[in-house]
Design a protein around this motif. Structure first.
Motif, PDB file in Angstrom:
ATOM      1  N   MET A 128       0.836  -1.182   0.000  1.00  0.00           N
ATOM      2  CA  MET A 128       0.000   0.000   0.000  1.00  0.00           C
ATOM      3  C   MET A 128       0.876   1.239   0.000  1.00  0.00           C
ATOM      4  SD  MET A 128      -1.336   0.248   3.959  1.00  0.00           S
ATOM      5  CE  MET A 128      -2.156   1.808   3.656  1.00  0.00           C
ATOM      6  N   GLU A 129       0.306   2.357  -0.400  1.00  0.00           N
ATOM      7  CA  GLU A 129       1.042   3.609  -0.363  1.00  0.00           C
ATOM      8  C   GLU A 129       1.114   4.092   1.078  1.00  0.00           C
ATOM      9  OE1 GLU A 129       1.086   7.972  -2.586  1.00  0.00           O
ATOM     10  OE2 GLU A 129      -0.485   6.505  -3.039  1.00  0.00           O
ATOM     11  N   GLN A 130       2.316   4.450   1.511  1.00  0.00           N
ATOM     12  CA  GLN A 130       2.559   4.818   2.908  1.00  0.00           C
ATOM     13  C   GLN A 130       2.896   6.301   3.009  1.00  0.00           C
ATOM     14  OE1 GLN A 130       5.702   2.206   4.266  1.00  0.00           O
ATOM     15  NE2 GLN A 130       4.432   0.378   4.086  1.00  0.00           N
ATOM     16  N   SER A 131       2.044   7.127   2.453  1.00  0.00           N
ATOM     17  CA  SER A 131       2.394   8.531   2.320  1.00  0.00           C
ATOM     18  C   SER A 131       1.293   9.456   2.817  1.00  0.00           C
ATOM     19  CB  SER A 131       2.688   8.856   0.854  1.00  0.00           C
ATOM     20  OG  SER A 131       1.502   8.749   0.092  1.00  0.00           O
ATOM     21  N   LEU A 185       6.667  -0.728   7.678  1.00  0.00           N
ATOM     22  CA  LEU A 185       6.939   0.613   7.183  1.00  0.00           C
ATOM     23  C   LEU A 185       8.249   0.581   6.405  1.00  0.00           C
ATOM     24  CD1 LEU A 185       6.241   3.678   7.208  1.00  0.00           C
ATOM     25  CD2 LEU A 185       7.649   3.840   9.284  1.00  0.00           C
ATOM     26  N   ARG A 186       8.252   1.104   5.205  1.00  0.00           N
ATOM     27  CA  ARG A 186       9.451   1.101   4.373  1.00  0.00           C
ATOM     28  C   ARG A 186      10.321   2.315   4.710  1.00  0.00           C
ATOM     29  NH1 ARG A 186       5.326  -0.868   1.128  1.00  0.00           N
ATOM     30  NH2 ARG A 186       4.725   1.196   0.343  1.00  0.00           N
ATOM     31  N   ALA A 193       7.854   9.639   2.727  1.00  0.00           N
ATOM     32  CA  ALA A 193       7.582  10.949   3.321  1.00  0.00           C
ATOM     33  C   ALA A 193       7.830  12.034   2.282  1.00  0.00           C
ATOM     34  CB  ALA A 193       8.448  11.148   4.555  1.00  0.00           C
ATOM     35  N   GLU A 194       7.553  13.264   2.649  1.00  0.00           N
ATOM     36  CA  GLU A 194       7.703  14.393   1.728  1.00  0.00           C
ATOM     37  C   GLU A 194       9.083  15.043   1.813  1.00  0.00           C
ATOM     38  OE1 GLU A 194       5.392  15.459  -0.551  1.00  0.00           O
ATOM     39  OE2 GLU A 194       4.163  13.731   0.012  1.00  0.00           O
ATOM     40  N   ILE A 195       9.539  15.320   3.039  1.00  0.00           N
ATOM     41  CA  ILE A 195      10.753  16.123   3.253  1.00  0.00           C
ATOM     42  C   ILE A 195      11.519  15.535   4.435  1.00  0.00           C
ATOM     43  CG2 ILE A 195      11.636  18.427   3.836  1.00  0.00           C
ATOM     44  CD1 ILE A 195       8.828  19.477   2.847  1.00  0.00           C
TER      45      ILE A 195
END
Length: 454
Positions: A1-4, A223-224, A239-241
């Motif tokens: 799944m997308e983890q974002s 969690l990757r 994550a983003e940043i």
């Protein structure tokens, strides 16, 4: 799944729970004021932030129900059960070779104020604060990971942050260990996380318990993580940043007034400086901001974590305990409701005392039977009116140890209050077996099933 974070935003968009603010918004005070005034509405996506190259998102998790849905739970009660299960049996993270969060990379000089749209929140604070930065660090002695959140002020000095770390937090203990070894403490500050990561970072677990394992349990898969580029740490790959750097315990700077969860300013004294060694981010990154102070998202993330860890601790010794709710009116930290199923004599009061002992912040705990909805203020007040006898059911514990951020703390102590609003065997209302006045059960169930037809 997308983890974002993007996965959470997409889910909210499908529910019609995202509003795009496309008019220009200033980072200095205005963005925070908008989040405050729209705190009960949808999540906000600021697409036109003055002087910024990336959008800002906020107010994502302002209700328990919304947070539960984002984590795949039908109700907040189910989410608490899943949190407890995640603490007990986590899923270890897995390290992958690469991830979107490292699509772009910069080393000093970075120019954090120009690169990141960090809001200045309140009038008397000393600068812009990163408020949704998940901190990753490792114990200098054991190498075990610690994941948490603290505030970081962006300083005028190039690529420098001021860290506001409570002495009671595990990160402070890691800092002390690094100091004893004559070392700085490597840090990674992760901005723009999946809600599972944010919630897991707030869990009150023992030092050495990897909060990323809890995030994996909430996600339903590991969690990757990807290795950082300049420090020996791993961060969420989607994550983003990420800001990589070193916390230098000896470099102290007075922070001045800073907002706290109760809505007042606090003066905590000096904070430590962090020197940033690298910035990585996604292509077209999103900046996530959590409105600090007495604001729903700030209170909810901490409160749900406190509730889950407190409930788990109580259930280990009192099986009658069903759920713990930390209330928003109690600042998401100080007031809790404990529900019990058919408690034996004295168990409700024991649960109250244990909750206060387990979670130092808690100073007002109400115990109710599980026929009372702990999220419903009307039902809680009903239980107080119907099942509480002041001369018997009030617990007042003066001189109890308090957290430094309690607004009523004096010399490190506060009076803690418990109210046992569970049904007693000699209550007048038990004369009829505690039966509330109602139609026959079969009629009531029939009407409930067919209520839309009436």
């Amino acid at each position: 799944m997308e983890q974002s974070l993007r996965a959470a935003l997409n889910q909210l968009e499908e529910q019609g729970a995202v509003h795009v603010v496309d008019r220009p918004v200033e980072l200095r005070y205005e963005l925070g004021a908008v989040l405050s005034e729209k705190r009960r509405g949808p999540a906000l996506y600021f697409s036109n932030v003055a002087g910024a190259t990336m959008p800002v998102v906020g107010n994502l998790f302002t209700t328990r129900a919304r947070l539960a849905r984002l984590l795949g739970a039908d109700t907040p009660a189910e989410l608490q059960r899943r949190c407890i299960a995640g603490i007990t049996s986590g899923r270890a993270a897995e390290v992958v070779a690469s991830g979107p969060v490292q699509a772009c990379r910069m080393e000093p000089p970075i120019g954090l104020k120009e690169r990141l749209p960090v809001p200045t929140w309140f009038e008397r604070e000393g600068g812009p604060y990163i408020t949704a930065g998940v901190i990753v660090a490792k114990d200098p002695e054991t190498g075990k990971r610690n994941v948490s959140i603290a505030r970081f002020r962006v300083e005028e000095e190039e690529d420098t942050l001021l860290a506001g770390i409570s002495p009671s937090h595990h990160l402070s203990r890691l800092m002390e260990k690094a100091t004893a070894r004559g070392e700085s403490l490597p840090l990674a500050i992760v901005i723009g996380n999946h809600p599972a990561v944010l919630l897991a970072s707030q869990m009150y677990v023992a030092l050495g318990h990897d909060e990323f394992d809890i995030a994996g349990a909430l996600l339903g898969e590991p969690l990757r993580l990807v290795p950082c580029t300049t420090v020996d740490l791993e961060v969420p790959a989607e994550a983003e940043i990420v800001l990589e750097g070193h916390l230098h315990p000896g470099n102290l700077v007075d922070e001045g007034p800073v907002s706290e969860f109760h809505g007042f300013y606090e003066h905590y004294g000096p904070g430590q400086l962090v020197k940033v060694t690298a910035l990585t981010h996604r292509r077209d990154p999103l900046y996530q901001a959590i409105l600090p102070g007495f604001a729903p998202e700030h209170l909810l993330l901490g409160g749900e974590a406190i509730a889950a860890t407190t409930c788990r601790a109580l259930q280990e010794v009192i099986p009658a305990v069903q759920r713990v709710v930390v209330t928003e009116g109690g600042m998401g930290r100080l007031h809790a409701v404990v529900t019990l199923h058919a408690p034996r004599a004295g168990e409700a009061r024991r649960a109250i005392a244990l909750a206060m002992g387990h979670t130092n912040l808690l100073k007002f705990v109400t115990a109710v039977d599980d026929d009372v909805d702990p999220e419903n203020p009307l039902e809680l007040e009903w239980a107080l009116a119907a099942r509480f006898r002041g001369e018997e059911d009030l617990l007042a514990l003066p001189g109890m140890r308090a957290d430094r951020c309690d607004p009523q703390e004096r010399a490190g102590t506060v009076t803690k209050i418990g109210m046992d609003c569970t049904l007693a065997s000699d209550d007048r209302s038990t004369a009829g077996g505690n039966d509330l006045a109602a139609p026959p059960r079969e009629i009531l169930e029939k009407v409930r099933k067919e209520i839309r037809s009436y």
